[in-house]
Design a protein around this motif. Sequence first.
Motif, PDB file in Angstrom:
ATOM      1  N   ALA A  66       0.843  -1.198   0.000  1.00 27.59           N
ATOM      2  CA  ALA A  66       0.000   0.000   0.000  1.00 27.59           C
ATOM      3  C   ALA A  66       0.876   1.245   0.000  1.00 27.59           C
ATOM      4  O   ALA A  66       1.986   1.255   0.552  1.00 27.59           O
ATOM      5  CB  ALA A  66      -0.916   0.010   1.225  1.00 27.59           C
ATOM      6  N   LEU A  67       0.374   2.302  -0.656  1.00 32.72           N
ATOM      7  CA  LEU A  67       0.963   3.638  -0.545  1.00 32.72           C
ATOM      8  C   LEU A  67       0.109   4.445   0.429  1.00 32.72           C
ATOM      9  O   LEU A  67      -1.120   4.494   0.288  1.00 32.72           O
ATOM     10  CB  LEU A  67       0.997   4.330  -1.915  1.00 32.72           C
ATOM     11  CG  LEU A  67       2.016   3.810  -2.921  1.00 32.72           C
ATOM     12  CD1 LEU A  67       1.929   4.602  -4.214  1.00 32.72           C
ATOM     13  CD2 LEU A  67       3.436   3.880  -2.363  1.00 32.72           C
ATOM     14  N   VAL A  68       0.780   5.092   1.406  1.00 34.24           N
ATOM     15  CA  VAL A  68       0.056   5.752   2.492  1.00 34.24           C
ATOM     16  C   VAL A  68       0.520   7.204   2.592  1.00 34.24           C
ATOM     17  O   VAL A  68       1.720   7.486   2.718  1.00 34.24           O
ATOM     18  CB  VAL A  68       0.298   5.038   3.832  1.00 34.24           C
ATOM     19  CG1 VAL A  68      -0.440   5.764   4.957  1.00 34.24           C
ATOM     20  CG2 VAL A  68      -0.147   3.588   3.752  1.00 34.24           C
ATOM     21  N   LEU A  69      -0.442   8.133   2.524  1.00 34.94           N
ATOM     22  CA  LEU A  69      -0.193   9.561   2.711  1.00 34.94           C
ATOM     23  C   LEU A  69      -0.688   9.951   4.100  1.00 34.94           C
ATOM     24  O   LEU A  69      -1.825   9.639   4.461  1.00 34.94           O
ATOM     25  CB  LEU A  69      -0.930  10.369   1.641  1.00 34.94           C
ATOM     26  CG  LEU A  69      -0.775  11.886   1.693  1.00 34.94           C
ATOM     27  CD1 LEU A  69       0.675  12.290   1.445  1.00 34.94           C
ATOM     28  CD2 LEU A  69      -1.708  12.545   0.686  1.00 34.94           C
ATOM     29  N   SER A  70       0.174  10.620   4.894  1.00 38.00           N
ATOM     30  CA  SER A  70      -0.195  10.947   6.271  1.00 38.00           C
ATOM     31  C   SER A  70       0.058  12.422   6.559  1.00 38.00           C
ATOM     32  O   SER A  70       0.910  13.065   5.928  1.00 38.00           O
ATOM     33  CB  SER A  70       0.599  10.082   7.256  1.00 38.00           C
ATOM     34  OG  SER A  70       1.984  10.342   7.144  1.00 38.00           O
ATOM     35  N   TYR A  71      -0.678  12.942   7.539  1.00 39.26           N
ATOM     36  CA  TYR A  71      -0.485  14.307   8.024  1.00 39.26           C
ATOM     37  C   TYR A  71      -0.745  14.315   9.525  1.00 39.26           C
ATOM     38  O   TYR A  71      -1.720  13.730  10.009  1.00 39.26           O
ATOM     39  CB  TYR A  71      -1.433  15.293   7.335  1.00 39.26           C
ATOM     40  CG  TYR A  71      -1.282  16.701   7.876  1.00 39.26           C
ATOM     41  CD1 TYR A  71      -0.266  17.535   7.412  1.00 39.26           C
ATOM     42  CD2 TYR A  71      -2.132  17.179   8.873  1.00 39.26           C
ATOM     43  CE1 TYR A  71      -0.120  18.819   7.921  1.00 39.26           C
ATOM     44  CE2 TYR A  71      -1.989  18.447   9.385  1.00 39.26           C
ATOM     45  CZ  TYR A  71      -0.976  19.277   8.905  1.00 39.26           C
ATOM     46  OH  TYR A  71      -0.816  20.535   9.412  1.00 39.26           O
ATOM     47  N   GLY A  72       0.149  14.983  10.279  1.00 38.67           N
ATOM     48  CA  GLY A  72      -0.035  15.104  11.711  1.00 38.67           C
ATOM     49  C   GLY A  72       0.495  16.430  12.226  1.00 38.67           C
ATOM     50  O   GLY A  72       1.326  17.079  11.564  1.00 38.67           O
ATOM     51  N   LEU A  93       4.880  10.331   3.044  1.00 34.95           N
ATOM     52  CA  LEU A  93       4.417   9.369   2.040  1.00 34.95           C
ATOM     53  C   LEU A  93       5.237   8.094   2.229  1.00 34.95           C
ATOM     54  O   LEU A  93       6.469   8.117   2.147  1.00 34.95           O
ATOM     55  CB  LEU A  93       4.602   9.900   0.623  1.00 34.95           C
ATOM     56  CG  LEU A  93       4.190   8.947  -0.508  1.00 34.95           C
ATOM     57  CD1 LEU A  93       2.690   8.661  -0.444  1.00 34.95           C
ATOM     58  CD2 LEU A  93       4.565   9.522  -1.870  1.00 34.95           C
ATOM     59  N   ASP A  94       4.559   6.973   2.495  1.00 38.41           N
ATOM     60  CA  ASP A  94       5.236   5.705   2.792  1.00 38.41           C
ATOM     61  C   ASP A  94       4.698   4.592   1.908  1.00 38.41           C
ATOM     62  O   ASP A  94       3.515   4.580   1.537  1.00 38.41           O
ATOM     63  CB  ASP A  94       5.023   5.312   4.256  1.00 38.41           C
ATOM     64  CG  ASP A  94       5.669   6.288   5.221  1.00 38.41           C
ATOM     65  OD1 ASP A  94       6.888   6.217   5.390  1.00 38.41           O
ATOM     66  OD2 ASP A  94       4.931   7.129   5.778  1.00 38.41           O
ATOM     67  N   LEU A 110       6.119  -3.789   7.331  1.00 39.55           N
ATOM     68  CA  LEU A 110       7.315  -2.960   7.264  1.00 39.55           C
ATOM     69  C   LEU A 110       7.007  -1.786   6.363  1.00 39.55           C
ATOM     70  O   LEU A 110       6.244  -1.921   5.394  1.00 39.55           O
ATOM     71  CB  LEU A 110       8.505  -3.750   6.697  1.00 39.55           C
ATOM     72  CG  LEU A 110       9.045  -4.911   7.543  1.00 39.55           C
ATOM     73  CD1 LEU A 110      10.133  -5.651   6.777  1.00 39.55           C
ATOM     74  CD2 LEU A 110       9.578  -4.406   8.871  1.00 39.55           C
ATOM     75  N   SER A 111       7.593  -0.617   6.650  1.00 42.96           N
ATOM     76  CA  SER A 111       7.302   0.575   5.854  1.00 42.96           C
ATOM     77  C   SER A 111       8.578   1.365   5.612  1.00 42.96           C
ATOM     78  O   SER A 111       9.563   1.266   6.352  1.00 42.96           O
ATOM     79  CB  SER A 111       6.257   1.453   6.552  1.00 42.96           C
ATOM     80  OG  SER A 111       6.753   1.936   7.786  1.00 42.96           O
ATOM     81  N   GLY A 112       8.541   2.145   4.554  1.00 43.89           N
ATOM     82  CA  GLY A 112       9.634   3.059   4.241  1.00 43.89           C
ATOM     83  C   GLY A 112       9.126   4.200   3.391  1.00 43.89           C
ATOM     84  O   GLY A 112       8.214   4.017   2.571  1.00 43.89           O
ATOM     85  N   GLY A 113       9.699   5.393   3.598  1.00 40.69           N
ATOM     86  CA  GLY A 113       9.243   6.535   2.818  1.00 40.69           C
ATOM     87  C   GLY A 113       9.969   7.804   3.208  1.00 40.69           C
ATOM     88  O   GLY A 113      11.078   7.776   3.756  1.00 40.69           O
ATOM     89  N   VAL A 114       9.346   8.934   2.894  1.00 40.04           N
ATOM     90  CA  VAL A 114       9.915  10.247   3.201  1.00 40.04           C
ATOM     91  C   VAL A 114       8.866  11.088   3.911  1.00 40.04           C
ATOM     92  O   VAL A 114       7.661  10.850   3.770  1.00 40.04           O
ATOM     93  CB  VAL A 114      10.389  10.967   1.917  1.00 40.04           C
ATOM     94  CG1 VAL A 114      11.559  10.236   1.290  1.00 40.04           C
ATOM     95  CG2 VAL A 114       9.242  11.105   0.919  1.00 40.04           C
ATOM     96  N   ALA A 115       9.340  12.093   4.666  1.00 40.03           N
ATOM     97  CA  ALA A 115       8.448  13.006   5.378  1.00 40.03           C
ATOM     98  C   ALA A 115       9.043  14.407   5.340  1.00 40.03           C
ATOM     99  O   ALA A 115      10.267  14.580   5.268  1.00 40.03           O
ATOM    100  CB  ALA A 115       8.237  12.545   6.811  1.00 40.03           C
ATOM    101  N   HIS A 116       8.155  15.387   5.390  1.00 39.46           N
ATOM    102  CA  HIS A 116       8.574  16.783   5.513  1.00 39.46           C
ATOM    103  C   HIS A 116       8.087  17.306   6.862  1.00 39.46           C
ATOM    104  O   HIS A 116       6.902  17.275   7.163  1.00 39.46           O
ATOM    105  CB  HIS A 116       7.999  17.632   4.391  1.00 39.46           C
ATOM    106  CG  HIS A 116       8.351  19.091   4.526  1.00 39.46           C
ATOM    107  ND1 HIS A 116       9.594  19.585   4.184  1.00 39.46           N
ATOM    108  CD2 HIS A 116       7.623  20.145   4.978  1.00 39.46           C
ATOM    109  CE1 HIS A 116       9.616  20.891   4.419  1.00 39.46           C
ATOM    110  NE2 HIS A 116       8.424  21.246   4.901  1.00 39.46           N
ATOM    111  N   GLN A 117       9.048  17.787   7.673  1.00 42.04           N
ATOM    112  CA  GLN A 117       8.717  18.296   9.007  1.00 42.04           C
ATOM    113  C   GLN A 117       8.892  19.806   9.038  1.00 42.04           C
ATOM    114  O   GLN A 117       9.911  20.332   8.595  1.00 42.04           O
ATOM    115  CB  GLN A 117       9.628  17.649  10.055  1.00 42.04           C
ATOM    116  CG  GLN A 117       9.280  18.059  11.489  1.00 42.04           C
ATOM    117  CD  GLN A 117      10.331  17.562  12.461  1.00 42.04           C
ATOM    118  OE1 GLN A 117      11.436  18.103  12.513  1.00 42.04           O
ATOM    119  NE2 GLN A 117       9.984  16.513  13.196  1.00 42.04           N
ATOM    120  N   SER A 118       7.861  20.478   9.521  1.00 44.60           N
ATOM    121  CA  SER A 118       7.919  21.922   9.746  1.00 44.60           C
ATOM    122  C   SER A 118       7.620  22.147  11.226  1.00 44.60           C
ATOM    123  O   SER A 118       6.498  21.881  11.679  1.00 44.60           O
ATOM    124  CB  SER A 118       6.905  22.651   8.856  1.00 44.60           C
ATOM    125  OG  SER A 118       6.860  24.021   9.173  1.00 44.60           O
TER     126      SER A 118
END
Length: 319
Positions: A66-72, A93-94, A110-118
């Motif tokens: 699965a491709l997973v888009l997250s926001y927190g 996005l993982d 198991l998961s892997g991806g990238v994130a942008h932190q502000s």
Amino acid sequence: MKLKNTLGVVIGSLIGSLSLSALAQGQGAVEAEIFGKRYFEDSTRDFDEGNLLGGSLGYFLTEDLALVLSYGEYHDIRGDVTNKDIKGSSTGLDAVYHFGEPGPGLRPYLSGGVAHQSIGQAARSGRDHTTQGVLGAGLKYYFTEHFFARAGVDGLYNFDRGDTEWLAGVGVGVNFGGTKPAPIVAAPEPIPEPEPVEEPPQTVRVELDVKFDFDKSVVKEESYGDIKNLADFMNQYPQTSTVVEGHTDSVGTDAYNQALSERRANAVRDVLVNQYGVGAERVDSVGYGESRPVADNATSEGRAINRRVEAEVEAQVQQ
């Protein structure tokens, strides 16, 4: 985006999914989740640990991937010196790979991806924008086909500063809209043909089996005696009639073999009618081409047996 707006979108997706008529795990499924995570920052940061609250939406490319888009959004983080309430957000996005079979029960992932932190900075004004690589692992438990809870850990590597941080959290969600492969159904066993009913003892029968050379429809001399026996029987019992059936082997096209079988049947009919005096109205002929073999067409012996004309006559006799 405010947290309440984010949670509203995710919760709305969860509620909306419940109204769908076809819910299923599998390829094409969508998973919506709300989560809470504990944020363990790197020691170079000048603030305390905090919480990350948000939601995610995933799409299953296969039954397992699965491709997973997250926001927190970050909460309860305060600077070590200033005691300043630090705000921030993370968008990721993982790719998530699930183990085990879809359906109720436990599925590790198991998961892997990238994130942008502000995120705000404790010692000075402004915000710190960073790109992070994310590796994670955890467990999902599906209470039903569609509802699940999750627990997992994520490691965050900051590409801009070269340090590492951690997230540990839980979530709940719903899975809907997928399709499963159709089950493989074994072909039913063929129903055997019923055994022919034996004729009563008072019935007598004469059968005819005339063989032909390859691609020929001329009756051979050695077959005339058998044809005469059938004709004598029919002349003895004038109430009888018969159908002369022509057949071929499998060599040649269907259309050619159909015509050849009809010529063979007509040739035997002509001998019965014109040479041995059976009434023409009592003898019909039909061709079946190669459709009714009685032997294996893969061998020359079998093909010779299939090049034939058959007929039979039955009569009732007084006991």
